[in-house]
Enzyme design. Structure first.
Site, short mmCIF file in Angstrom:
data_model
loop_
_atom_site.label_atom_id
_atom_site.label_comp_id
_atom_site.label_asym_id
_atom_site.label_seq_id
_atom_site.Cartn_x
_atom_site.Cartn_y
_atom_site.Cartn_z
N ASP A 70 0.77 -1.41 0.54
CA ASP A 70 -0.20 0.28 -0.03
C ASP A 70 0.54 0.94 0.30
O ASP A 70 1.50 1.29 0.31
CB ASP A 70 -1.01 0.29 1.13
CG ASP A 70 -2.27 0.41 1.14
OD1 ASP A 70 -2.41 1.46 0.24
OD2 ASP A 70 -3.01 -0.18 1.89
N ASP A 109 -10.93 3.02 -2.66
CA ASP A 109 -11.29 1.76 -2.44
C ASP A 109 -12.84 1.58 -2.39
O ASP A 109 -13.65 2.66 -2.84
CB ASP A 109 -11.10 1.87 -1.11
CG ASP A 109 -9.50 1.33 -0.74
OD1 ASP A 109 -8.86 2.33 -1.26
OD2 ASP A 109 -9.50 1.96 0.96
#
Ligand code: GLA
Length: 728
Positions: A176, A245
């Site tokens: 990430d 997301d």
């Protein structure tokens, strides 16, 4: 931009990006020398990361369903479910443990440590269990100082972490991009490049083949560097999250569908940036989660397959519904995703509420998807030529969900329910004796004299003529369809047959609107192919008018100062004060005369519904006059159309808006002040003394000489209406 957005909230990439960038500009230093980092400078670029994912990765990740609630038991239970459901055998083989698996600190040697409570047996153990199940082991880390959840990031520990993952038997690393610092003198893009290049190298040097999933582009969505970051992600890794997301498991169905649509929207244009081993990743599949319809679940899987996207489920697989399992496990749709050509499908046609995508497949077939993004059923039509076929005269269409196989002379058409996607595998040349491809479409042909009338057409796109055609229409209980069933004449190849039906909503329903899907089905014989049938839906909204405006009141705009809590005029508990209104001469049922117009103020007692936050309600009204006058105000700053229906069935429209109830110029949208109060009620009592809270009048024109039958209020809840009247 504050960086403390809650972990359990859906983190839009832009928000995360601003956070990461804000953190970055705090001036933390990165070990990598500036000269070695930036792609823009084009120096010291590491080689191409190996193609460890020749087809889009498939599997399961805990994040969107469990977030930081995952543990060894949950992960292994879902891994077992992958195997027992048969999904693993169909390709869903990588189980990735996302954020929050770590203890808050590295050990004294600087190694990452699994959370001792949630992963008491350690990560190597979990990896072994997964491998014994025939699955692959994926793990989450972050390229910054901390993960998005605040656990130790890999920054400065690249080789140590890569080696540890290799030792644990990790097969897939998702890295990430929260909290990536930008050294002074570098751009954010250069800083991200340096960190991801460092991990790419470290994974290579670890001696274990690990698929590398990069999140860097998600932190640049909406910036000019987005494409650049995606391009170097395709050099440094195998797939990349390039945007926001998706929704979390606990969010509403509407939020999930909106996330699916949004992620589809940003991913669908990126076909040029992917190739086998280098995949765009629009985030998880939500099939199995609450709130989504079967059409929505199937749409996501089909669209992701059309885009050659990674198929990574994130739900509770131990409770998978048969519908979700069918969508995830549809072998034919998976084959489109995993096709060895590895080409992302593209939009080949689009219009209001729909996209047509085509994807070339190995061997010459093409996948074609008709995606209805709208809230209404639509007939979507394209051609084999638009889908990329050269000259040809006959094609085989295999509907990958219903498995029906038909033959078309080139037209590819279907009536697609709202939010659904029809996905075909199309091949040039069709074997003999196939059913012809047919489609139903609906058209509203209502007039004032013949309301609720629809023309239904049945088209024959194949080579066989249709005979013995019977059309029937089914509607939910209470609806009236006429005729329910009718015979149509033969339909020649390339032609259509038609019927007009009337469809009326339930007669004795409560005021308001009911949206229903009405289905027409045609049954026929198609020469030697025998009996066939096709169905097509129409989304019909039936409206029963409110007898009066007050019958539609849905908002409490006025409260007594001693009992302000029911007030919700502005959705945050504020309302007009009944006492302040009385001082201005306005009490329940009072006549309000203003600007040459007359109204009756609602008779509702303070603290009860007294106005309509308008959302398209139809209200019965009668009268003849020059204009329709409204008494209202706004908790927004918008105008929206009002439709007036006359007794002869004709209509007229006008645009209606008011100023905000407080503090804006009082003449917006041509409105004029009707009532002024000098304070308001808040949830804790009267407040804001000395500030004017106002109600306004405004008008829309009426057609001269016609008699009003009803008015359809604006579909805009910021517009609040207390009264209306026809002005002579
Ligand atoms: C980011 C990612 C998500 C998930 C969380 C974990 O938001 O985009 O997929 O990994 O971090 O904190």
């Amino acid at each position: 931009m504050p960086c403390d957005f809650p972990l359990h909230r859906r983190i839009r990439a832009t928000l995360a990006a601003s956070c990461a960038l804000a953190t970055a500009s705090a001036g933390l230093l990165l070990a990598t020398p500036a000269s070695a980092a930036p792609s823009a400078a084009g120096t010291a670029a590491p080689g191409q990361y190996p193609n460890y994912a020749p087809t889009p990765p498939m599997g399961w990740n805990d994040w969107s369903y469990y977030q930081c609630g995952e543990n060894e038991q949950i992960v292994l239970a879902n891994a077992h479910a992958l195997v027992t459901s048969g999904l693993a055998a169909k390709g869903y083989n990588t189980v990735t443990i996302d954020d929050c698996w770590m203890a808050p600190n590295r050990d004294s040697s600087g190694n990452l440590v699994a959370d001792p409570t949630r992963f008491p047996d350690g990560m190597a153990y979990v990896g072994r269990q997964l491998h014994e199940l025939g699955l692959k082991f994926g793990i989450y880390e972050d390229a910054g100082t901390e993960t998005c959840g605040g656990y130790p990031g890999s920054e400065g520990h690249w080789q140590q972490d890569a080696d540890l993952f290799a030792a644990w038997g990790v097969d897939y690393v998702k890295l990430d991009g929260c909290n990536v610092p930008t050294p002074s003198g570098q751009t954010d893009e250069q800083a991200y490049y340096a960190t991801y290049a460092a991990m790419s190298q470290a994974l290579l040097h670890s001696g274990r083949k690990m698929v590398f999933s990069i999140s860097a582009p998600a932190y640049f969505q909406g910036t000019p560097d987005w494409d650049t970051v995606i391009k170097w992600s395709a050099q440094l890794g195998n797939l990349w999250r390039e945007g926001a997301d998706t929704a979390l498991g606990q969010e509403s169905g509407a939020a999930k569908w909106s996330a699916i649509s949004y992620n589809y929207g940003y991913n669908v244009g990126l076909a040029d940036l992917q190739r086998p081993g280098r995949w765009n990743d629009p985030d998880f599949l939500l099939a199995g989660d609450s709130g989504l319809t079967q059409d929505e679940i199937q749409s996501q899987v089909s669209l992701w397959a059309m885009m050659a996207a990674p198929l990574i489920s994130s739900t509770d697989l131990t409770k998978l519904t048969p519908g979700a399992l069918a969508a995830l496990g549809n072998k034919d749709v998976i084959a489109v995703d995993q096709d060895p050509l590895g080409v992302q499908g593209r939009i080949v046609a689009q219009g209001t509420g729909y996209n047509v995508l085509a994807k070339p497949l190995a061997g010459g077939d093409r996948a074609v998807a008709l995606f209805n993004s709208s809230d209404q059923a639509l007939t979507i039509t394209t051609t084999a030529a638009a889908a990329g076929f050269g000259k040809g005269s006959s094609y085989q269409l295999r509907n990958l969900v219903t498995k029906a196989v038909t033959q078309t002379d080139g037209t590819i058409s279907a009536d697609v329910p709202p939010h659904a996607t029809v996905i075909y595998r199309v091949g040039a040349g069709a074997s003999r004796g196939l059913q012809p491809a047919t489609a139903i479409s609906w058209q509203d042909v209502s007039t004032a004299a013949r309301p609720d009338s629809y023309l239904i057409s049945l088209s024959d796109h194949g080579a066989a003529r249709l005979s013995d055609v019977r059309l029937s229409v089914s509607a939910p209980k209470g609806w009236t369809v006429s005729p329910v069933s009718t015979r149509l004449g033969d339909v020649r190849t390339g032609a259509a047959a038609y019927a007009v039906v009337t469809v009326k909503g339930p007669r004795n329903a409560a005021p308001g609107t009911t949206v229903s899907e009405i289905t027409a089905t045609a049954r026929y014989r198609a020469g030697s192919a025998g009996a066939g049938q096709v169905s097509g839906e129409r989304t019909i909204t039936s409206t029963v008018p409110y007898p009066t405006l007050s019958a539609a009141f849905n908002n409490v705009g006025v409260t007594s100062e001693s009992a302000p809590t029911p007030g919700d005029f502005d959705s945050t508990g504020d309302s007009y004060s009944a006492q302040a209104l009385a001082t201005a001469g306005v009490t329940p049922g009072a006549t309000v005369s203003a600007n040459g117009l007359g109204f009756s103020w609602p008779t509702a007692a303070a603290g009860t519904p007294d106005n309509v936050a308008a959302s398209g309600e139809q209200v019965t009204l009668s009268g003849t006059g020059s204009s329709l006058a409204f008494l209202g105000s706004e908790t927004g700053a918008v105008s929206a159309p009002v439709t007036v229906t006359y007794t002869d069935g004709s209509t007229s429209t006008g645009q209606l808006g008011f100023p905000n109830w407080c503090c804006t110029p009082p003449t917006a949208y041509g409105a004029r002040v009707a009532i002024t109060t000098d304070h308001r009620d808040t949830p804790t009592g009267p407040a804001n003394f000395g500030i004017s809270y106002q109600v306004f009048s405004n008008t829309i024109p009426l057609t001269a000489g016609k008699t009003v039958r009803s008015v359809t209020l604006p579909n805009q809840p910021a517009i609040h209406l207390f009264a209306l009247s026809v002005t002579p």
